[in-house]
Every structure is written in structure tokens, then in C-alpha cells.
Design a protein around this motif. Structure first.
Motif, PDB file in Angstrom:
ATOM      1  N   GLY A  18      -3.788   1.338  -7.095  1.00 22.90           N
ATOM      2  CA  GLY A  18      -4.399   1.098  -6.516  1.00 22.90           C
ATOM      3  C   GLY A  18      -5.665   1.277  -6.091  1.00 22.90           C
ATOM      4  N   PRO A  19      -6.583   0.471  -5.019  1.00 22.36           N
ATOM      5  CA  PRO A  19      -7.830   1.506  -4.310  1.00 22.36           C
ATOM      6  C   PRO A  19      -7.585   1.389  -2.596  1.00 22.36           C
ATOM      7  CG  PRO A  19      -8.473  -0.372  -6.120  1.00 22.36           C
ATOM      8  CD  PRO A  19      -6.903   0.117  -5.493  1.00 22.36           C
ATOM      9  N   VAL A  20      -7.912   2.709  -2.212  1.00 21.70           N
ATOM     10  CA  VAL A  20      -6.909   3.303  -0.794  1.00 21.70           C
ATOM     11  C   VAL A  20      -8.366   3.288  -0.585  1.00 21.70           C
ATOM     12  CG1 VAL A  20      -5.241   4.699   0.784  1.00 21.70           C
ATOM     13  CG2 VAL A  20      -4.588   3.320  -1.565  1.00 21.70           C
ATOM     14  N   PRO A  21      -9.011   2.931   0.681  1.00 20.96           N
ATOM     15  CA  PRO A  21      -9.934   3.496   1.327  1.00 20.96           C
ATOM     16  C   PRO A  21      -8.985   4.234   2.346  1.00 20.96           C
ATOM     17  CG  PRO A  21     -10.244   1.158   1.607  1.00 20.96           C
ATOM     18  CD  PRO A  21      -8.898   1.312   0.487  1.00 20.96           C
ATOM     19  N   ILE A  49      13.541  -5.072   1.067  1.00 20.94           N
ATOM     20  CA  ILE A  49      13.192  -3.944   0.089  1.00 20.94           C
ATOM     21  C   ILE A  49      11.485  -4.346   0.841  1.00 20.94           C
ATOM     22  CG2 ILE A  49      11.683  -3.477  -2.164  1.00 20.94           C
ATOM     23  CD1 ILE A  49      15.042  -3.622  -3.003  1.00 20.94           C
ATOM     24  N   ALA A  50      10.259  -3.415   1.271  1.00 19.05           N
ATOM     25  CA  ALA A  50       9.329  -3.513   1.760  1.00 19.05           C
ATOM     26  C   ALA A  50       8.373  -3.048   1.005  1.00 19.05           C
ATOM     27  CB  ALA A  50       8.858  -3.374   3.077  1.00 19.05           C
ATOM     28  N   TYR A  51       6.745  -3.268   0.696  1.00 23.66           N
ATOM     29  CA  TYR A  51       5.808  -2.846  -0.398  1.00 23.66           C
ATOM     30  C   TYR A  51       4.874  -2.306   0.032  1.00 23.66           C
ATOM     31  CZ  TYR A  51       3.357  -1.740  -4.116  1.00 23.66           C
ATOM     32  OH  TYR A  51       2.274  -1.913  -5.403  1.00 23.66           O
ATOM     33  N   ALA A  52       4.040  -1.239   0.144  1.00 23.97           N
ATOM     34  CA  ALA A  52       2.290  -1.411   0.333  1.00 23.97           C
ATOM     35  C   ALA A  52       2.287  -0.044  -0.456  1.00 23.97           C
ATOM     36  CB  ALA A  52       2.739  -1.486   1.829  1.00 23.97           C
ATOM     37  N   GLY A  53       2.715  -0.112  -1.602  1.00 28.37           N
ATOM     38  CA  GLY A  53       2.075   1.499  -2.573  1.00 28.37           C
ATOM     39  C   GLY A  53       3.155   1.935  -3.247  1.00 28.37           C
ATOM     40  N   SER A  94      -3.639   0.278   3.754  1.00 35.35           N
ATOM     41  CA  SER A  94      -2.902   0.012   2.210  1.00 35.35           C
ATOM     42  C   SER A  94      -3.019  -1.308   1.624  1.00 35.35           C
ATOM     43  CB  SER A  94      -1.812  -0.419   2.928  1.00 35.35           C
ATOM     44  OG  SER A  94      -1.536  -1.674   3.273  1.00 35.35           O
ATOM     45  N   VAL A  95      -2.554  -1.066   0.092  1.00 38.05           N
ATOM     46  CA  VAL A  95      -2.884  -2.310  -1.009  1.00 38.05           C
ATOM     47  C   VAL A  95      -2.201  -3.134  -0.366  1.00 38.05           C
ATOM     48  CG1 VAL A  95      -2.928  -0.931  -2.395  1.00 38.05           C
ATOM     49  CG2 VAL A  95      -0.323  -1.535  -2.545  1.00 38.05           C
ATOM     50  N   ALA A  96      -2.192  -4.133  -1.380  1.00 38.92           N
ATOM     51  CA  ALA A  96      -1.813  -6.217  -0.900  1.00 38.92           C
ATOM     52  C   ALA A  96       0.166  -5.959  -0.575  1.00 38.92           C
ATOM     53  CB  ALA A  96      -2.174  -7.171  -1.064  1.00 38.92           C
ATOM     54  N   PRO A  97       0.858  -5.935   0.440  1.00 37.35           N
ATOM     55  CA  PRO A  97       2.237  -5.582   0.791  1.00 37.35           C
ATOM     56  C   PRO A  97       3.178  -6.923   0.725  1.00 37.35           C
ATOM     57  CG  PRO A  97       1.315  -5.946   3.337  1.00 37.35           C
ATOM     58  CD  PRO A  97      -0.545  -5.657   1.786  1.00 37.35           C
ATOM     59  N   HIS A  98       3.963  -6.499   0.135  1.00 37.74           N
ATOM     60  CA  HIS A  98       5.187  -7.917   0.731  1.00 37.74           C
ATOM     61  C   HIS A  98       6.740  -6.947   0.529  1.00 37.74           C
ATOM     62  CE1 HIS A  98       5.395  -6.203  -3.626  1.00 37.74           C
ATOM     63  NE2 HIS A  98       6.676  -6.693  -4.027  1.00 37.74           N
ATOM     64  N   THR A  99       7.093  -7.767   1.254  1.00 38.59           N
ATOM     65  CA  THR A  99       8.600  -7.819   0.647  1.00 38.59           C
ATOM     66  C   THR A  99       9.838  -9.036   0.405  1.00 38.59           C
ATOM     67  OG1 THR A  99       9.355  -9.641   3.116  1.00 38.59           O
ATOM     68  CG2 THR A  99       8.297  -7.088   3.812  1.00 38.59           C
ATOM     69  N   GLU A 105     -16.249   7.874   5.612  1.00 34.03           N
ATOM     70  CA  GLU A 105     -15.195   6.184   4.525  1.00 34.03           C
ATOM     71  C   GLU A 105     -15.165   7.909   3.228  1.00 34.03           C
ATOM     72  OE1 GLU A 105     -14.750   3.589   5.315  1.00 34.03           O
ATOM     73  OE2 GLU A 105     -15.832   4.401   7.353  1.00 34.03           O
ATOM     74  N   LEU A 106     -13.640   7.256   2.545  1.00 32.61           N
ATOM     75  CA  LEU A 106     -13.264   8.056   1.264  1.00 32.61           C
ATOM     76  C   LEU A 106     -12.582   7.283   0.226  1.00 32.61           C
ATOM     77  CD1 LEU A 106     -11.683  11.625   2.626  1.00 32.61           C
ATOM     78  CD2 LEU A 106     -14.032  11.345   1.841  1.00 32.61           C
ATOM     79  N   LEU A 107     -12.834   7.523  -1.230  1.00 32.45           N
ATOM     80  CA  LEU A 107     -12.259   6.327  -1.562  1.00 32.45           C
ATOM     81  C   LEU A 107     -11.373   6.497  -2.918  1.00 32.45           C
ATOM     82  CD1 LEU A 107     -11.615   2.796  -2.097  1.00 32.45           C
ATOM     83  CD2 LEU A 107     -14.033   2.850  -3.649  1.00 32.45           C
ATOM     84  N   PHE A 108     -10.100   5.869  -3.022  1.00 32.34           N
ATOM     85  CA  PHE A 108      -9.636   6.677  -3.365  1.00 32.34           C
ATOM     86  C   PHE A 108      -8.855   5.753  -4.553  1.00 32.34           C
ATOM     87  CE2 PHE A 108      -8.207   9.674   0.345  1.00 32.34           C
ATOM     88  CZ  PHE A 108      -9.237  10.610  -0.461  1.00 32.34           C
ATOM     89  N   ALA A 109      -8.274   6.361  -6.086  1.00 39.36           N
ATOM     90  CA  ALA A 109      -8.264   5.364  -7.329  1.00 39.36           C
ATOM     91  C   ALA A 109      -6.530   6.212  -6.947  1.00 39.36           C
ATOM     92  CB  ALA A 109      -8.704   5.610  -8.097  1.00 39.36           C
TER      93      ALA A 109
END
Length: 290
Positions: free
Chosen positions: A110-113, A164-168, A129-134, A102-106
Motif C-alpha cells: 500500500g502507499p507509504v509516505p 502475529i503482527a502486521y504493518a505491511g 506504515s499501512v494500517a496494522p493489525h495483530t 516529503e516522499l510517497l511510495f506505492a
């Protein structure tokens, strides 16, 4: 702080086991001596779509000791909030040195494991991913995107609505009505770049659906200073959220995205959706470029 130091820049390609496939990324495992202009200069000199820079994690990040980091991404022209292929490349580079797990990145998004696992001696990294939305795109902006791409509106797939979609990072998803339409990419670089900067887009995610959970994709990336990205993990995450939100795939699904074939750098991205978890998991291999 500025520096004349020349950090070690590793070269990996992500979403492929072949150094000639996938998407190349630079990886600087210790960027502690670099300020922002220096990181940008390293990325520009390397010329890949993105280079990943690792430094010590913020104290509040958590994660396992020695396996948590701050991770930033620079294209040859600017910093990017999130980059999937460079995350996969950096994760595999780390795992080769400190072992899978396991790795964890700031990240700026946002935080991405990330989980790195070994399969028959091949390391595979899966990011969450971080929480996504469209969100909707206006008719005028869609018309401008199509004009810049030189795509007639009739060439769009009506089953894949523009969003338009977002996940980071933000990506405009457009569905191609045929594999031939997707293959014929010849766009107005400056015009598309101007639109993408105004809408704060990182890439366009151009998609052709080959099967229920099988897709071919391409990603113009003029804001990064390159014509096309060869394998785009951030866009794959955004597309997974898009496909689920629009009901194009089940809430629990594993999608396969083929990218880079039309560039001569084929790669494969795996997008996993889990019921009850809005986040998207994107996985793939990476290998050192000699």
C-alpha cells in the motif's frame, strides 16, 4: 521484458550512521529497464537481505511531482511486500539527490509516505506504515516455532504474549525472558523456514524488554535466504502496533529498539505511536556504504 542492462546499484546501511552498523540494503533508483526476474537476480547477486527498486509511480498515487515513486523489494530469494530498512535507505538516497522533504511510495503493501529531515547534516527518514493489525497464533504453530528456534517455552516472557503482527508484512512476535536468551540464537534454518512459509511470515521479531519503552530485538529471516536481518523496519512497525494493541505501552509513545548488536552491526530504530492514528511511524538514519 528481459534485459542485459546492469543498473547502478547503490549500497546504503539503514538505522545507523556508521557504514559498519545497521542493515545494508541495495538501492536501484531507476529500475525501469528491469523485469521481475532481473530484479531478483540483482538482489541475489548483491546478497543483502533486501534491495529496493524504484520506478515511476502509478497515476493514482498522488504526492508531490518528482517525489512519488513505485517501490518494490526483493530478497535474494523472493519479492517482499514491504521492507522498512530498504525504504529508509532509498529515501535517504533520494534526499541526497533531490533534497529532504516529503516522499510517497506505492509499495505492494500500500502507499507509504516518508519524511526526510536534515539534522546537523545527517539525514533521517521516518516512514508511516499501512494500517496494522495483530492476530493469535495457534498452540501447535507456536510449539513448532519454539522447536525450530530450540527455545524452551519457559524461556518466553509471559508479559509479551506471542502474536502475529502486521504493518505491511507479517511477523511473529516472541518475547525473550532474558537478554541471554535473546543473545543465544541458534535455530534450525530449514524447519523455521518451512513454518514461516506456511504462515506467510517475513521474519520472527524476537524481543527482550529492557525498559518501559526500550527493547532489544533480533529477526531471523530464513525465507529471505539469510540467517538474520540486522535492523528490520517492517518488523519494528508491526511490533509498535502489537505493543499498543496489547496495552504494553501508551497510545502515545516513542519506543527505542536496539538491533544488530549480537551480529556486530548495531543499529537503532525509533518507533512512534500517535493517539488516534492506528499507523506506526518508524524512523532512522542511513549512510552510504563506500
Amino acid at each position: 521484458m528481459t534485459t542485459d542492462a546492469h543498473p547502478a546499484v547503490l549500497r546504503y546501511t539503514a538505522f545507523s550512521r556508521d557504514p559498519e552498523g545497521g542493515n545494508p540494503a541495495g538501492v536501484v533508483l531507476d529500475a525501469s529497464a528491469l523485469d521481475d526476474p532481473a530484479m531478483l537476480a540483482v538482489a541475489a547477486e548483491l546478497g543483502y537481505s533486501e534491495t529496493a527498486f524504484l520506478t515511476a509511480p502509478p497515476t493514482e498515487l498522488g504526492g508531490l511531482p518528482g517525489r512519488s515513486f513505485t517501490l518494490r523489494f526483493f530478497s535474494p530469494k523472493a519479492e517482499v511486500t514491504f521492507c522498512g530498512h530498504a525504504t529508509v535507505a532509498a529515501s535517504v538516497a533520494l534526499a541526497e539527490r533531490i533534497g529532504p522533504g516529503e516522499l510517497l511510495f506505492a509499495t505492494p503493501a500500500g502507499p507509504v509516505p516518508v519524511t526526510v529531515a536534515a539534522d546537523d547534516g545527517v539525514l533521517r527518514a521516518t516512514l508511516t506504515s499501512v494500517a496494522p493489525h495483530t492476530e493469535e497464533i495457534s498452540g501447535a504453530d507456536l510449539a513448532e516455532a519454539l522447536a525450530a528456534l530450540r527455545w524452551p517455552a519457559a524461556d518466553l516472557d509471559p508479559a509479551l504474549p506471542p502474536r502475529i503482527a502486521y504493518a505491511g508484512a507479517r511477523h511473529l512476535v516472541l518475547g525473550a525472558g532474558s537478554r541471554e536468551r535473546l543473545a543465544a540464537l541458534d535455530y534450525d534454518f530449514g524447519r523455521l523456514e518451512a513454518l514461516m512459509r506456511r504462515l506467510d511470515l517475513t521474519t520472527l521479531q524476537l524481543v527482550w524488554r529492557a525498559g518501559p519503552e526500550l527493547f532489544h530485538v533480533r529477526d531471523p529471516f530464513p525465507v529471505g535466504g539469510v540467517v538474520e536481518d540486522a535492523a528490520t523496519g517492517a518488523a519494528a512497525a508491526a511490533f509498535g502496533a502489537y505493543a499498543r494493541e496489547l496495552g504494553l505501552v501508551p497510545d502515545e509513545a516513542v519506543l527505542t529498539l536496539h538491533q544488530g548488536e549480537d551480529m556486530g552491526r548495531p543499529g537503532v530504530l525509533t518507533v512512534a505511536l500517535r493517539a488516534g492514528d492506528p499507523r506506526v511511524r518508524v524512523g532512522g538514519t542511513a549512510v552510504r556504504i563506500p
